[in-house]
Enzyme design. Structure first.
Site, PDB file in Angstrom:
ATOM      1  CG  ASP A   2      76.572 -23.257 -16.628  1.00 39.97           C
ATOM      2  OD1 ASP A   2      76.572 -23.967 -15.603  1.00 39.97           O
ATOM      3  OD2 ASP A   2      76.295 -22.045 -16.615  1.00 39.97           O
ATOM      4  N   GLY A   3      74.762 -25.973 -16.722  1.00 36.03           N
ATOM      5  CA  GLY A   3      73.319 -26.174 -16.617  1.00 36.03           C
ATOM      6  C   GLY A   3      72.884 -27.562 -16.149  1.00 36.03           C
ATOM      7  NE  ARG A   6      71.510 -23.113 -14.323  1.00 36.42           N
ATOM      8  CZ  ARG A   6      72.168 -22.382 -15.218  1.00 36.42           C
ATOM      9  NH1 ARG A   6      71.535 -21.436 -15.887  1.00 36.42           N
ATOM     10  NH2 ARG A   6      73.441 -22.594 -15.446  1.00 36.42           N
ATOM     11  CG  ASN A  50      83.058 -26.872 -10.439  1.00 36.56           C
ATOM     12  OD1 ASN A  50      83.289 -27.254 -11.576  1.00 36.56           O
ATOM     13  ND2 ASN A  50      82.129 -25.944 -10.186  1.00 36.56           N
ATOM     14  NE  ARG A 176      78.623 -16.877 -14.490  1.00 34.15           N
ATOM     15  CZ  ARG A 176      77.318 -16.877 -14.275  1.00 34.15           C
ATOM     16  NH1 ARG A 176      76.606 -15.809 -14.533  1.00 34.15           N
ATOM     17  NH2 ARG A 176      76.719 -17.945 -13.783  1.00 34.15           N
TER      18      ARG A 176
HETATM   19  C1  FPP Z   1      78.215 -27.306 -14.755  1.00 32.75           C
HETATM   20  O1  FPP Z   1      76.843 -27.394 -14.474  1.00 32.75           O
HETATM   21  C2  FPP Z   1      78.791 -28.626 -14.948  1.00 32.75           C
HETATM   22  C3  FPP Z   1      79.731 -29.183 -14.130  1.00 32.75           C
HETATM   23  C4  FPP Z   1      80.276 -28.506 -12.947  1.00 32.75           C
HETATM   24  C5  FPP Z   1      80.224 -30.567 -14.355  1.00 32.75           C
HETATM   25  C6  FPP Z   1      80.347 -31.037 -15.776  1.00 32.75           C
HETATM   26  C7  FPP Z   1      80.480 -32.514 -15.771  1.00 32.75           C
HETATM   27  C8  FPP Z   1      79.890 -33.377 -16.640  1.00 32.75           C
HETATM   28  C9  FPP Z   1      79.114 -32.924 -17.806  1.00 32.75           C
HETATM   29  C10 FPP Z   1      79.962 -34.867 -16.471  1.00 32.75           C
HETATM   30  C11 FPP Z   1      81.275 -35.495 -16.264  1.00 32.75           C
HETATM   31  C12 FPP Z   1      82.315 -35.127 -17.233  1.00 32.75           C
HETATM   32  C13 FPP Z   1      82.877 -35.947 -18.147  1.00 32.75           C
HETATM   33  C14 FPP Z   1      83.994 -35.450 -18.982  1.00 32.75           C
HETATM   34  C15 FPP Z   1      82.412 -37.324 -18.359  1.00 32.75           C
HETATM   35  P1  FPP Z   1      76.323 -26.895 -13.048  1.00 32.75           P
HETATM   36  O2  FPP Z   1      76.309 -28.061 -12.137  1.00 32.75           O
HETATM   37  O3  FPP Z   1      77.115 -25.727 -12.607  1.00 32.75           O
HETATM   38  O4  FPP Z   1      74.841 -26.484 -13.413  1.00 32.75           O
HETATM   39  P2  FPP Z   1      74.005 -25.283 -12.788  1.00 32.75           P
HETATM   40  O5  FPP Z   1      74.701 -24.005 -13.157  1.00 32.75           O
HETATM   41  O6  FPP Z   1      72.680 -25.426 -13.463  1.00 32.75           O
HETATM   42  O7  FPP Z   1      73.947 -25.516 -11.304  1.00 32.75           O
END
Ligand code: FPP
Length: 222
Positions: A2-3, A6, A50, A176
């Site tokens: 997560d993150g 941000r 998502n 969470r």
């Molecule tokens: C959550 O952060 C992260 C995701 C929804 C995507 C995770 C994907 C990757 C790390 C890259 C691709 C994956 C692989 C396996 C190469 P968020 O976007 O919800 O962050 P926020 O809560 O700060 O908005």
């Protein structure tokens, strides 16, 4: 993981840049797990929820995933790593599904580590799906209700042949679970790290494992 969003916002960058930096953390954490002798690493890369994000962000994530799979296909096999995907894989774009199917087939006999990608994954949907399949089997007469045990139920989840996680790490300080492996984490140890996922690197993983090593797991007993 997560993150990412941000992390990008704090730097005045588009969210996709956060995901790109997050993919770097994935590469580093994967190698660190391999080094530590971790047998299963599950990454929550894309949740069922998502899909509600803007199309451009979803496209950017799928493209990153495709690049990651192209780049890692050979390396995973050389490192004796098995790839497995869990979730509603049928909802992913054909290009991603094809890559996943090809690499999963190619690495299916590897046994040093299993890299599990949770994609279009939601735990409630997974549990509901398992209940539906068991109900169908009961109606068809192939199982009777008194044969429905926790073991049988677990065998109907996407993770049928994957052990429950010992350690769950969540970055960005959020307290969470967000619909992740709800059944499987019943007795997992949880480590919440304040850093955003793109800043989570090898040293942070080692620290989380050290924290885990100092816990006393009782699984409900004394
Ligand atoms: C959550 O952060 C992260 C995701 C929804 C995507 C995770 C994907 C990757 C790390 C890259 C691709 C994956 C692989 C396996 C190469 P968020 O976007 O919800 O962050 P926020 O809560 O700060 O908005």
């Amino acid at each position: 993981m997560d993150g990412n969003g941000r992390w990008a916002k704090q730097r005045g960058l588009p969210r996709a840049e956060g995901h790109r930096a997050g993919a770097e953390s994935v590469r580093e954490v994967m190698n660190a797990c391999k080094e530590l002798g971790v047998k299963y690493l599950t990454l929550y890369a894309f949740s069922s929820e998502n899909w509600n994000r803007p199309e451009a962000e979803i496209d950017a994530l799928m493209t990153l995933l495709d690049h990651f799979l192209d780049e890692k296909a050979e390396e995973l096999d050389k490192q004796n790593v098995r790839l497995q995907a869990i979730g509603q894989i049928e909802r992913l774009p054909a290009s991603t599904r094809e890559r996943l199917a090809r690499i999963q087939e190619h690495t299916k006999d590897n046994d040093s580590m299993t890299l599990v990608l949770a994609l279009s994954y939601g735990s409630r949907e997974e549990i509901t799906n398992a209940a539906r399949r068991i109900a169908e089997a009961a109606i068809a007469g192939t199982i009777s209700p008194d044969e429905i045990t926790t073991d049988l139920f677990a065998r109907h989840l996407y993770t049928a042949d994957i052990p429950d996680p010992d350690l769950l790490i969540r970055t960005s300080g959020e307290m969470r679970i967000s619909n992740f492996l709800l059944w499987q984490i019943s007795y997992s140890e949880i480590v919440i790290v304040k850093k955003m996922w793109p800043d989570f690197r090898q040293g942070d993983l080692f620290a989380a494992v050290e924290d885990y090593n100092n816990r006393h797991r009782r699984f409900g007993a004394l």
